[in-house]
Write an enzyme that holds these catalytic residues in place. Structure first.
Site, PDB file in Angstrom:
ATOM      1  CB  ALA A   3      -4.586  -7.426  -8.659  1.00  0.00           C
ATOM      2  CB  THR A  50       3.277  -3.923  -6.453  1.00  0.00           C
ATOM      3  OG1 THR A  50       3.825  -3.639  -5.166  1.00  0.00           O
ATOM      4  CG2 THR A  50       3.501  -5.411  -6.731  1.00  0.00           C
ATOM      5  CG  ASP A  51       7.054  -0.855  -3.928  1.00  0.00           C
ATOM      6  OD1 ASP A  51       6.156  -1.664  -3.628  1.00  0.00           O
ATOM      7  OD2 ASP A  51       7.376   0.110  -3.195  1.00  0.00           O
ATOM      8  CD  GLU A  52       4.093  -5.590  -1.337  1.00  0.00           C
ATOM      9  OE1 GLU A  52       4.024  -6.818  -1.215  1.00  0.00           O
ATOM     10  OE2 GLU A  52       3.411  -4.797  -0.675  1.00  0.00           O
ATOM     11  CE1 TYR A  77      -0.752  -7.774  -4.844  1.00  0.00           C
ATOM     12  CE2 TYR A  77       1.181  -6.968  -3.665  1.00  0.00           C
ATOM     13  CZ  TYR A  77       0.165  -6.763  -4.581  1.00  0.00           C
ATOM     14  OH  TYR A  77       0.065  -5.566  -5.247  1.00  0.00           O
ATOM     15  CE  LYS A  91       0.239  -6.603  -9.402  1.00  0.00           C
ATOM     16  NZ  LYS A  91      -0.986  -6.228 -10.160  1.00  0.00           N
TER      17      LYS A  91
HETATM   18  P1  NAD Z   1      -8.156  -3.239  -4.730  1.00  0.00           P
HETATM   19  O1  NAD Z   1      -8.039  -4.523  -3.989  1.00  0.00           O
HETATM   20  O2  NAD Z   1      -8.668  -2.033  -4.007  1.00  0.00           O
HETATM   21  O3  NAD Z   1      -9.060  -3.408  -6.024  1.00  0.00           O
HETATM   22  C1  NAD Z   1      -8.966  -4.512  -6.873  1.00  0.00           C
HETATM   23  C2  NAD Z   1     -10.160  -4.470  -7.826  1.00  0.00           C
HETATM   24  O4  NAD Z   1     -10.042  -5.584  -8.726  1.00  0.00           O
HETATM   25  C3  NAD Z   1     -11.506  -4.614  -7.123  1.00  0.00           C
HETATM   26  O5  NAD Z   1     -12.425  -3.684  -7.650  1.00  0.00           O
HETATM   27  C4  NAD Z   1     -11.929  -6.033  -7.430  1.00  0.00           C
HETATM   28  O6  NAD Z   1     -13.336  -6.212  -7.472  1.00  0.00           O
HETATM   29  C5  NAD Z   1     -11.294  -6.241  -8.792  1.00  0.00           C
HETATM   30  N1  NAD Z   1     -11.037  -7.667  -9.090  1.00  0.00           N
HETATM   31  C6  NAD Z   1     -10.397  -8.565  -8.288  1.00  0.00           C
HETATM   32  N2  NAD Z   1     -10.358  -9.769  -8.881  1.00  0.00           N
HETATM   33  C7  NAD Z   1     -10.969  -9.628 -10.085  1.00  0.00           C
HETATM   34  C8  NAD Z   1     -11.215 -10.510 -11.174  1.00  0.00           C
HETATM   35  N3  NAD Z   1     -10.845 -11.799 -11.119  1.00  0.00           N
HETATM   36  N4  NAD Z   1     -11.844 -10.024 -12.267  1.00  0.00           N
HETATM   37  C9  NAD Z   1     -12.223  -8.721 -12.334  1.00  0.00           C
HETATM   38  N5  NAD Z   1     -12.027  -7.847 -11.321  1.00  0.00           N
HETATM   39  C10 NAD Z   1     -11.402  -8.290 -10.217  1.00  0.00           C
HETATM   40  O7  NAD Z   1      -6.692  -2.970  -5.308  1.00  0.00           O
HETATM   41  P2  NAD Z   1      -5.912  -1.600  -5.478  1.00  0.00           P
HETATM   42  O8  NAD Z   1      -5.249  -1.264  -4.205  1.00  0.00           O
HETATM   43  O9  NAD Z   1      -6.800  -0.619  -6.143  1.00  0.00           O
HETATM   44  O10 NAD Z   1      -4.760  -2.073  -6.494  1.00  0.00           O
HETATM   45  C11 NAD Z   1      -4.983  -2.006  -7.909  1.00  0.00           C
HETATM   46  C12 NAD Z   1      -3.755  -2.524  -8.621  1.00  0.00           C
HETATM   47  O11 NAD Z   1      -2.608  -1.760  -8.231  1.00  0.00           O
HETATM   48  C13 NAD Z   1      -3.401  -3.985  -8.272  1.00  0.00           C
HETATM   49  O12 NAD Z   1      -2.959  -4.616  -9.439  1.00  0.00           O
HETATM   50  C14 NAD Z   1      -2.280  -3.870  -7.259  1.00  0.00           C
HETATM   51  O13 NAD Z   1      -1.431  -4.992  -7.325  1.00  0.00           O
HETATM   52  C15 NAD Z   1      -1.585  -2.610  -7.738  1.00  0.00           C
HETATM   53  N6  NAD Z   1      -0.872  -1.825  -6.701  1.00  0.00           N
HETATM   54  C16 NAD Z   1      -1.493  -1.476  -5.540  1.00  0.00           C
HETATM   55  C17 NAD Z   1      -0.822  -0.680  -4.616  1.00  0.00           C
HETATM   56  C18 NAD Z   1      -1.481  -0.227  -3.329  1.00  0.00           C
HETATM   57  O14 NAD Z   1      -0.809   0.396  -2.492  1.00  0.00           O
HETATM   58  N7  NAD Z   1      -2.765  -0.466  -3.104  1.00  0.00           N
HETATM   59  C19 NAD Z   1       0.486  -0.255  -4.884  1.00  0.00           C
HETATM   60  C20 NAD Z   1       1.096  -0.660  -6.078  1.00  0.00           C
HETATM   61  C21 NAD Z   1       0.403  -1.431  -6.996  1.00  0.00           C
HETATM   62  O1  DAU Z   2       4.243  -1.516  -1.950  1.00  0.00           O
HETATM   63  C1  DAU Z   2       3.056  -1.598  -2.681  1.00  0.00           C
HETATM   64  C2  DAU Z   2       2.084  -2.533  -1.980  1.00  0.00           C
HETATM   65  O2  DAU Z   2       1.613  -1.838  -0.834  1.00  0.00           O
HETATM   66  C3  DAU Z   2       0.928  -2.963  -2.872  1.00  0.00           C
HETATM   67  O3  DAU Z   2       1.428  -3.725  -3.931  1.00  0.00           O
HETATM   68  C4  DAU Z   2      -0.089  -3.785  -2.083  1.00  0.00           C
HETATM   69  O4  DAU Z   2      -1.212  -4.061  -2.897  1.00  0.00           O
HETATM   70  C5  DAU Z   2      -0.540  -2.970  -0.881  1.00  0.00           C
HETATM   71  O5  DAU Z   2      -1.411  -3.749  -0.090  1.00  0.00           O
HETATM   72  C6  DAU Z   2       0.664  -2.522  -0.046  1.00  0.00           C
HETATM   73  O6  DAU Z   2       1.288  -3.664   0.627  1.00  0.00           O
HETATM   74  P1  DAU Z   2       1.798  -3.557   2.142  1.00  0.00           P
HETATM   75  O7  DAU Z   2       1.884  -4.919   2.684  1.00  0.00           O
HETATM   76  O8  DAU Z   2       3.013  -2.699   2.241  1.00  0.00           O
HETATM   77  O9  DAU Z   2       0.569  -2.713   2.774  1.00  0.00           O
HETATM   78  P2  DAU Z   2      -0.261  -2.890   4.140  1.00  0.00           P
HETATM   79  O10 DAU Z   2      -1.129  -1.679   4.260  1.00  0.00           O
HETATM   80  O11 DAU Z   2      -0.888  -4.216   4.260  1.00  0.00           O
HETATM   81  O12 DAU Z   2       0.875  -2.791   5.254  1.00  0.00           O
HETATM   82  C7  DAU Z   2       1.738  -1.662   5.343  1.00  0.00           C
HETATM   83  C8  DAU Z   2       2.738  -1.944   6.447  1.00  0.00           C
HETATM   84  O13 DAU Z   2       2.045  -1.955   7.711  1.00  0.00           O
HETATM   85  C9  DAU Z   2       3.412  -3.305   6.359  1.00  0.00           C
HETATM   86  O14 DAU Z   2       4.758  -3.177   6.824  1.00  0.00           O
HETATM   87  C10 DAU Z   2       2.611  -4.186   7.316  1.00  0.00           C
HETATM   88  C11 DAU Z   2       2.196  -3.216   8.380  1.00  0.00           C
HETATM   89  N1  DAU Z   2       0.878  -3.477   9.043  1.00  0.00           N
HETATM   90  C12 DAU Z   2      -0.195  -3.673   8.245  1.00  0.00           C
HETATM   91  C13 DAU Z   2      -1.436  -3.893   8.788  1.00  0.00           C
HETATM   92  C14 DAU Z   2      -2.650  -4.139   7.905  1.00  0.00           C
HETATM   93  C15 DAU Z   2       0.784  -3.439  10.420  1.00  0.00           C
HETATM   94  O15 DAU Z   2       1.779  -3.235  11.139  1.00  0.00           O
HETATM   95  N2  DAU Z   2      -0.452  -3.661  10.967  1.00  0.00           N
HETATM   96  C16 DAU Z   2      -1.574  -3.902  10.214  1.00  0.00           C
HETATM   97  O16 DAU Z   2      -2.675  -4.103  10.785  1.00  0.00           O
END
Ligand code: NAD
Ligand code: DAU
Length: 348
Positions: free
Chosen positions: A90, A132-134, A157, A161
């Site tokens: 994603a 995601t919970d979002e 985003y 999702k």
């Molecule tokens: P990330 O951005 O670190 O990794 C995404 C991966 O997907 C990368 O390796 C990228 O190269 C690959 N990718 C992107 N577009 C692609 C495409 N078109 N084809 C094939 N590969 C592709 O993301 P993450 O933080 O590891 O999140 C993974 C999953 O979990 C996502 O679906 C995200 O929505 C979900 N998620 C993330 C969080 C979080 O806190 N990071 C929380 C809840 C859910």
């Molecule tokens: O809740 C799950 C989600 O958590 C995932 O689905 C997303 O992929 C992941 O990116 C994450 O989303 P958030 O927007 O919550 O995460 P982020 O780390 O971008 O930001 C966390 C919080 O911090 C949010 O309230 C925004 C704030 N923030 C973020 C950044 C990057 C700041 O205040 N300063 C910053 O520079």
């Protein structure tokens, strides 16, 4: 305990990213005798260095490719006799979705649709969708998200999702496919790309750079150590019930500013630096448009049905994470691509 789903050949999409790579490392530590095929387009967020630990494992195969290419998905499923797909790939960063939403629709919606089409044509394949919970939107000071909470996404985003989740549900109902969905809170841990809050705070503070806090820093997130999420997903592909959704959370709610203070105290202690000097780096900036106030997850369903619980306390997970960033400067030096540098200068 639920009934065990046996599988042999697993297709992981997005396995070179932060959570997908943690999942592969976790799976291959277990008694798994099949093949794990990692399909990843290696966008700015994908990094094969996240998988050096397992790259020579005979059960692991890497395929560079894009989930927007449906012919490729079908080919890979045939070639590797895939019987299970776990879908992580994603575009994952909210801020990027605000600046450029198109990729989010193309990868998160169309890419998921392509995978579902592949499963529709190969209905023996079980499909686990990582979400995601979002999708549930924003909470006020009270309450938690449960699996039946209404969908109210607020960013491009989370809308993308949410759309992908709806397609999973619709395909399961209409075509009687075997699917399972999980919605997780904010992950943190080693190998996270430093556009996300926790690695950004760690790295900026170590380099004496400003720490941007959006708005007043009062937004609340629930934090889960990434290996605990990976363990939940390994359980879910074995025991998750067909057609069900499971919320996964860390039971650690913090305001952003409290979180940043905790990170800075840990770092000050770990590297012997004055905590107040680090706190002077905190810099309040314009708020993220449509910024969700609070996320909080009720994860009792997975705790009761699968006996899963987060194993890491926040303090333990944070210590492991900071230690990893301190010890892995080579990984960081590889992130000098234009996309990363450009991104760090973006501000609201
Ligand atoms: P990330 O951005 O670190 O990794 C995404 C991966 O997907 C990368 O390796 C990228 O190269 C690959 N990718 C992107 N577009 C692609 C495409 N078109 N084809 C094939 N590969 C592709 O993301 P993450 O933080 O590891 O999140 C993974 C999953 O979990 C996502 O679906 C995200 O929505 C979900 N998620 C993330 C969080 C979080 O806190 N990071 C929380 C809840 C859910
Ligand atoms: O809740 C799950 C989600 O958590 C995932 O689905 C997303 O992929 C992941 O990116 C994450 O989303 P958030 O927007 O919550 O995460 P982020 O780390 O971008 O930001 C966390 C919080 O911090 C949010 O309230 C925004 C704030 N923030 C973020 C950044 C990057 C700041 O205040 N300063 C910053 O520079």
């Amino acid at each position: 305990m639920q009934q065990l789903r046996k599988f042999k050949n697993l297709l992981v999409t997005g396995g070179a990213g932060f959570i997908g790579s943690a999942f592969i490392r976790t799976l291959l530590k277990q008694d798994f005798s099949g093949t794990c095929v990692n399909l990843d387009a290696l966008t700015y967020a994908g990094n094969l260095q996240n998988l050096t630990e397992i790259q020579d494992d005979s059960r692991y195969i890497f395929e560079k490719g894009d989930i927007r290419n449906q012919a490729l998905l079908e080919h890979l499923c045939q070639e590797h006799a895939i019987d299970t797909i776990i879908h992580f790939a994603a575009e994952s960063h909210v801020d990027r979705s605000i600046h450029g939403p198109r990729n989010f629709v193309e990868t998160n919606v169309i890419g998921t649709f392509n995978l579902l089409e592949t499963v529709r044509l190969n209905p023996h394949i079980h499909f686990h969708h990582v979400s995601t919970d979002e999708v549930y939107g924003s909470l006020g000071n009270e309450g938690t998200f449960i699996e039946t909470s209404p969908y109210r996404p607020n960013s491009p985003y989370s809308a993308s999702k949410a759309a992908s989740d709806h397609f999973v549900r619709a395909y399961a109902k209409t075509y009687n496919l075997s699917t399972c969905l999980s919605n997780c809170s904010n992950n943190y841990g080693p190998y996270q790309f430093p556009e996300k809050l926790i690695p950004l705070v760690i790295l900026n503070s170590l380099q004496g750079k400003q720490i941007p806090v959006y708005g007043k820093g009062i937004n609340v997130r629930d934090w889960l150590f990434v290996d605990d999420h990976a363990e939940a997903l390994v359980q879910l592909i074995h025991y998750g019930k067909k057609g069900e959704t499971y919320n996964i959370g860390g039971e650690t709610e913090l305001t952003n500013i409290d979180l940043i203070h905790q990170i800075l105290s840990h770092i000050a202690r770990m590297i012997g630096k004055d905590e107040n000097e680090l706190k002077n780096l905190i810099h309040y900036v314009k708020d993220r448009p449509g910024h969700d106030l609070r996320y909080a997850i009720d994860c009792n369903k997975i705790k009761n049905e699968l006996k899963w619980s987060p194993r890491h306390s926040f303090s333990e997970g944070l210590r492991k994470t900071i230690t990893w960033y301190l010890n892995n400067t080579e990984w960081l030096h590889a992130l000098t691509g234009e996309n990363y540098q450009e991104w760090l200068s973006v501000n609201y």
